[in-house]
Write a protein that holds these residues in place. Structure first.
Motif, PDB file in Angstrom:
ATOM      1  N   GLN B 295       8.227   1.819   0.452  1.00  0.00           N
ATOM      2  CA  GLN B 295       8.246   0.429   0.098  1.00  0.00           C
ATOM      3  C   GLN B 295       7.653  -0.485   1.147  1.00  0.00           C
ATOM      4  OE1 GLN B 295      12.400  -0.030  -0.239  1.00  0.00           O
ATOM      5  NE2 GLN B 295      12.484  -0.465  -2.370  1.00  0.00           N
ATOM      6  N   GLN B 299       1.910  -0.683  -0.183  1.00  0.00           N
ATOM      7  CA  GLN B 299       1.117  -1.784  -0.251  1.00  0.00           C
ATOM      8  C   GLN B 299      -0.076  -1.603   0.632  1.00  0.00           C
ATOM      9  OE1 GLN B 299       2.162  -5.530  -1.510  1.00  0.00           O
ATOM     10  NE2 GLN B 299       4.235  -4.824  -1.720  1.00  0.00           N
ATOM     11  N   ASP B 300       0.290  -1.242   1.913  1.00  0.00           N
ATOM     12  CA  ASP B 300      -0.843  -1.243   2.926  1.00  0.00           C
ATOM     13  C   ASP B 300      -1.808  -0.023   2.670  1.00  0.00           C
ATOM     14  OD1 ASP B 300       0.451  -3.014   4.231  1.00  0.00           O
ATOM     15  OD2 ASP B 300       1.043  -1.945   5.951  1.00  0.00           O
ATOM     16  N   GLY B 303      -3.993  -0.869  -0.155  1.00  0.00           N
ATOM     17  CA  GLY B 303      -5.083  -1.752   0.316  1.00  0.00           C
ATOM     18  C   GLY B 303      -6.230  -1.057   0.976  1.00  0.00           C
ATOM     19  N   ASP B 320      -5.678  -1.543  -6.119  1.00  0.00           N
ATOM     20  CA  ASP B 320      -5.260  -2.975  -5.542  1.00  0.00           C
ATOM     21  C   ASP B 320      -3.939  -2.927  -5.304  1.00  0.00           C
ATOM     22  OD1 ASP B 320      -7.255  -5.563  -5.469  1.00  0.00           O
ATOM     23  OD2 ASP B 320      -4.939  -5.897  -6.054  1.00  0.00           O
ATOM     24  N   PRO B 321      -3.509  -3.623  -3.864  1.00  0.00           N
ATOM     25  CA  PRO B 321      -2.348  -3.652  -3.781  1.00  0.00           C
ATOM     26  C   PRO B 321      -1.257  -4.426  -4.835  1.00  0.00           C
ATOM     27  CG  PRO B 321      -3.598  -4.238  -1.739  1.00  0.00           C
ATOM     28  CD  PRO B 321      -4.582  -4.219  -3.061  1.00  0.00           C
ATOM     29  N   ASP B 322      -2.213  -5.313  -5.616  1.00  0.00           N
ATOM     30  CA  ASP B 322      -0.986  -6.023  -6.607  1.00  0.00           C
ATOM     31  C   ASP B 322      -0.659  -4.901  -7.663  1.00  0.00           C
ATOM     32  OD1 ASP B 322      -1.706  -8.380  -5.295  1.00  0.00           O
ATOM     33  OD2 ASP B 322      -3.136  -8.938  -6.820  1.00  0.00           O
ATOM     34  N   TRP B 324       0.944  -2.329  -6.910  1.00  0.00           N
ATOM     35  CA  TRP B 324       1.942  -1.033  -6.248  1.00  0.00           C
ATOM     36  C   TRP B 324       3.066  -1.008  -7.287  1.00  0.00           C
ATOM     37  CZ3 TRP B 324       6.853  -1.823  -4.631  1.00  0.00           C
ATOM     38  CH2 TRP B 324       7.392  -3.136  -4.730  1.00  0.00           C
TER      39      TRP B 324
END
Lengths: 331, 351
Positions: B295, B299-300, B303, B320-322, B324
Motif C-alpha cells: 500500500q 505507487q512509488d 512510478g 502509471d501510478p494512477d 495502482w
C-alpha cells in the motif's frame, strides 16, 4: 384528509421507489450467492462498470483511447457517432456477458471448491481490478447518463392528487424517473422469474443452486451455468447502474451502492429472491418513514444507520433473515 | 531454549519462512537506524500495529473459524479510548493507560454481548451481526461529531517525551527524537502482545479452539462447551485489537473514522490474514508486512517502473501510478489463486 397523513403517504411512496433500487442491487448478490455460494463484493463495481460502458458506447468514446494514443501516437478519442440508447444497452449487455465469461474462466473456475472466505477475497480483488479497468477504459471523469428516461417531478400526479388535501397541499411530489425505475424493476423481476421457471437453462440454474453434485450428475454443465449466472448478475447490475447513474451521474461512488444493499440482504436473507425485493422495499420505506416521523426528534440524518439497526434487530430474532432458508442442523 | 519458550514452541517450520520472519523482526527492531526518514518509520510503525491486529484477528478467523466483520470496530474503540482520554484528562501517561484499558474493556464487553446474541445460532450469522453492528457504530461515530470529531476525527496531545520535539542526542548517526522513542513503545508493546497471542494459540485453550474449528459438534461431544470457548476467543481477540488501536492512535496522535473504523480497513485486514495464511499466527506477520509495504510503496514502485519503461509506450502507460488499483486487484486475485492456504501454508507445504 389531514395534510400530515398525506405527506406520510408521499414519504411511503418515495420510500418504495428508493427501495426498488436497493432491491435491484441486492438481487444481483442473491443470484450469484444462490448458484455458486460466492458472496460477490464486486456487485456494486459491476453496476459502475456497466454504467460507464453504457455511457462510453452511447457517446462513441474509444475504449482504452489513452493507451492506444500512447502507442500509435494518434489523437483519437471519439468515433464520432452517437448510438441510440436501446442499441447501446444491448451492446453493453453483450459486454457484460463477455465480462461474465472472463470472470468465470480466468478467476472462479480455478477456485472451485475453495472456502467461501477465499472466494470472497477473490471478489474483492475483482472489484479493485474492475474499478481500475473501468478507469483505464473510459477515463475517470464524472459522466452524465441520459438514456432518454423521463426525469423531474410528475406534474400530472401532482395536479391530480392535489384535491385530496386542503388548502396547503399541492399533490404528491414524485420523480418520474422513480416511477420508470419501479416499472423496469418489476419487469426485470418478472422476466427473471419467468426465465428460471419456464426455460431449460433457468431450471438448470435452479438445480445447480439446489445441489451442485446432483446437477452435475444429470449432465448440467456447471461452467455454463456459472457464466449464465454472472451474466444475469451483470444485466441486473446494468439496470441498477442505469437507474442510479441517471439519478446522480456515473461516478466512482456508484460502487458504494453495494454497501447499501448489505442490510437489504441481511433482512431478506441471502438466498431468497423475494427476500431481496421485500427487504429492499422494507428498508426503503422504513428509512424514509423513520426519518420523517422520528428523525426530527433525534437530530435527523437517521437514513445512514437506520437500515443497519433494523437488520440487526431482525437478525437477533431471525438469524436467517425474513425469507432465508431455515437452517436445520442435523446431528 | 529461551527463544523456544518465547515463541511458545511454535516454530515457523520452514527455512525460507524463518529467514523471512527474522528479516522482518530485525528490520522492525532497527528500523529507525536502517531506514532513515519519516516515511520509513511511519511504515515500520504501521507494520508493527497491523501485525498485532492481524494476529488478533487470526485468533478468531484462523484458529476458531469465526468470521467477524467487527474487528476494526474494536480497533477503533481502543484508538478512540486513548484519543478521548488524552483529550479530556490532559496529556500524560495516565490518560494513555486509562484510555487503552477502557477501550480494551469496552471492546471485550461489546464482543461478549455480540457473541452471546449470535454465536449460539451458527457461526455464519455472527458474521452478519458483526457486520451490522460495525456499520451502525461507524455511522454513529461519524455523526456524533461533538464527541468524536465526526468524519474529520481529532488530534490530541501525547506526553512530551514521545513527541518529535524531544531531542535526546545522536546515536549511530541518527538523531534520537521522541518520535523514535514512541516508535519503540509501539514496537515493543506490539511484540509483547504478539508473543502473548502466540502463547494463547499454543496453549491447551488454543488447541480446543482448533478442535472447534475443525468440527464443533465433535468438540462439544468430547465435553468442551463450544459456545463458551468461542465467546472467550472473541473477547480476547477484541481486547487485543483494541490495544492495537490504542498503539496506533498513540503513534498517529490522531483518531478518525478513516484510519480506524472504515470498511476498507476491515477488508485489508481480511486480506492480510488470508494472504499470510489462516490458522497460523506467523501468517499475520508476513501478510501485514506485505500489505502495508504494497500500500505504501506500490505507487512509488510503479512510478519508477513507468519511468524505466518510458521507451515502451504501452508498458509505461500501464505502469502509471494512477493504475495502482488495477494492479492491486491483480495481485489479490493471483495471491488467492496461488496461495489459497496463504503464503505460510505454501512455504510449509513446499518444504
Amino acid at each position: 384528509m389531514p395534510t400530515e397523513f398525506l405527506y406520510g403517504v408521499e414519504v411511503v411512496l418515495n420510500g418504495l421507489m428508493a427501495g426498488v433500487l436497493y432491491a435491484l442491487v441486492a438481487l444481483g448478490f442473491v443470484l450469484i450467492f444462490k448458484a455458486s455460494g460466492i458472496f460477490n463484493y464486486a456487485q456494486g463495481v459491476l453496476a459502475l462498470f456497466a454504467a460507464m460502458t453504457l455511457v462510453g458506447i452511447m457517446e462513441g468514446q474509444v475504449p482504452f483511447s489513452h493507451l492506444i494514443n500512447a502507442i500509435f501516437g494518434t489523437e483519437i478519442h471519439h468515433f464520432g457517432w452517437h448510438i441510440p440508447a436501446i442499441a447501446a444497452i444491448l451492446l453493453t449487455a453483450l459486454v457484460m456477458v463477455a465480462l461474465a465469461w472472463c470472470v468465470h474462466t480466468f478467476v472462479f473456475r480455478h477456485l472451485v471448491g475453495q472456502e467461501p472466505i477465499i472466494l470472497f477475497m477473490a471478489t474483492i480483488g475483482l472489484a479493485y481490478f474492475l474499478e481500475g479497468v473501468g478507469d483505464l477504459m473510459w477515463g475517470s471523469d464524472i459522466k452524465t447518463l441520459d438514456v432518454g428516461l423521463p426525469q423531474g417531478a410528475s406534474f400530472w400526479i401532482e395536479e391530480n392528487t392535489a384535491f385530496l388535501g386542503g388548502e396547503d397541499f399541492y399533490g404528491f411530489f414524485i420523480d418520474k424517473l422513480d416511477i420508470v425505475a419501479t416499472l423496469v424493476a418489476i419487469a426485470l423481476v418478472a422476466a427473471l422469474v419467468a426465465f428460471s421457471q419456464y426455460t431449460k437453462q433457468g431450471r438448470a440454474m435452479r438445480a445447480v443452486a439446489d445441489d451442485h453434485q446432483a446437477a452435475l450428475s444429470v449432465g448440467i454443465s456447471l461452467n455454463f451455468i456459472w457464466v449464465l449466472v454472472w451474466s444475469l448478475a451483470g444485466f441486473v447490475a446494468l439496470v441498477a447502474g442505469i437507474m442510479w447513474g441517471a439519478k446522480s451521474g456515473v461516478q466512482f461512488s456508484l460502487s458504494l451502492i453495494a454497501l447499501k444493499a448489505l442490510p437489504v440482504l441481511m433482512l431478506g436473507g441471502f438466498t431468497s429472491i423475494p427476500g431481496a425485493i421485500v427487504g429492499g422495499l422494507i428498508i426503503g420505506v422504513g428509512e424514509k418513514l423513520f426519518e420523517f416521523l422520528i428523525g426530527p426528534a433525534i437530530g435527523g440524518a437517521t437514513e445512514n444507520w437506520f437500515a443497519y439497526v433494523l437488520a440487526l434487530i431482525v437478525l437477533v430474532f431471525r438469524p436467517q433473515g425474513l425469507f432465508g432458508e431455515k437452517i436445520i442442523e442435523r446431528v | 531454549m529461551m527463544l523456544h519458550a518465547l515463541i511458545s514452541g511454535d516454530r515457523p517450520r520452514s527455512r525460507i519462512l524463518t529467514a523471512l520472519l527474522l528479516a522482518i523482526f530485525l528490520g522492525l527492531l532497527f528500523a529507525p537506524f536502517l531506514f532513515p526518514g519519516v516515511r520509513a518509520l511511519e511504515t515500520a510503525a504501521r507494520i508493527s500495529v497491523f501485525i498485532l491486529l492481524a494476529a488478533s484477528y487470526d485468533l478468531l478467523l484462523g484458529y476458531t473459524g469465526v468470521v467477524s466483520f467487527a474487528h476494526t470496530m474494536f480497533f477503533g474503540m481502543g484508538a478512540y479510548g486513548v484519543g478521548l482520554a488524552s483529550q479530556h484528562m490532559g496529556r500524560g501517561y495516565g490518560s494513555l493507560i486509562v484510555g487503552s484499558l477502557a477501550g480494551a474493556a469496552l471492546a471485550a464487553a461489546f464482543a461478549f454481548l455480540i457473541a452471546l446474541f449470535s454465536l449460539r445460532v451458527r457461526a455464519i450469522f455472527f458474521a452478519m451481526i458483526t457486520l451490522a453492528v460495525a456499520s451502525a457504530v461507524a455511522v454513529l461515530v461519524s455523526q456524533l461529531s461533538s464527541i468524536t470529531g465526526g468524519e474529520d476525527g481529532f488530534t490530541f496531545q501525547i506526553p512530551r517525551a514521545l513527541g518529535p520535539a524531544n531531542r535526546m542526542g545522536e546515536f549511530m548517526g541518527v538523531q534520537i527524537t521522541g518520535k523514535i522513542l514512541n516508535y519503540y513503545v509501539v514496537f515493543f508493546c506490539s511484540l509483547i502482545l504478539f508473543l502473548v497471542l502466540l502463547r494463547i494459540v499454543n496453549s491447551p485453550f488454543g488447541r480446543v479452539l482448533q478442535a472447534i474449528r475443525e468440527n464443533d459438534f465433535r468438540a462439544e461431544a468430547i465435553g468442551y462447551r463450544v459456545v463458551r470457548y468461542r465467546t472467550i476467543a472473541t473477547c480476547i481477540s477484541a481486547a487485543v485489537a483494541a490495544l492495537a488501536g490504542s498503539l496506533f492512535a498513540l503513534w498517529l496522535r490522531y483518531v478518525g473514522p478513516d484510519t480506524t473504523l472504515s470498511f476498507e480497513l476491515m477488508l485489508d485486514l481480511l486480506l492480510i490474514v488470508v494472504i499470510g495464511g489462516m490458522g497460523t499466527i506467523w501468517g499475520a506477520v508476513i501478510g501485514a508486512t506485505l500489505m502495508v509495504l504494497a500500500q505504501t510503496y506500490l505507487q512509488d514502485l510503479m512510478g519508477s517502473a513507468a519511468e524505466a519503461t518510458a521507451a515502451i509506450p504501452l508498458l509505461s502507460r500501464l505502469l502509471d501510478p494512477d493504475r495502482w488499483l488495477l494492479w492491486l486487484g491483480v495481485l489479490f486475485i493471483l495471491s488467492v489463486y496461488f496461495f489459497p492456504a496463504g503464503i505460510v501454508g505454501r512455504l510449509r507445504a513446499g518444504r
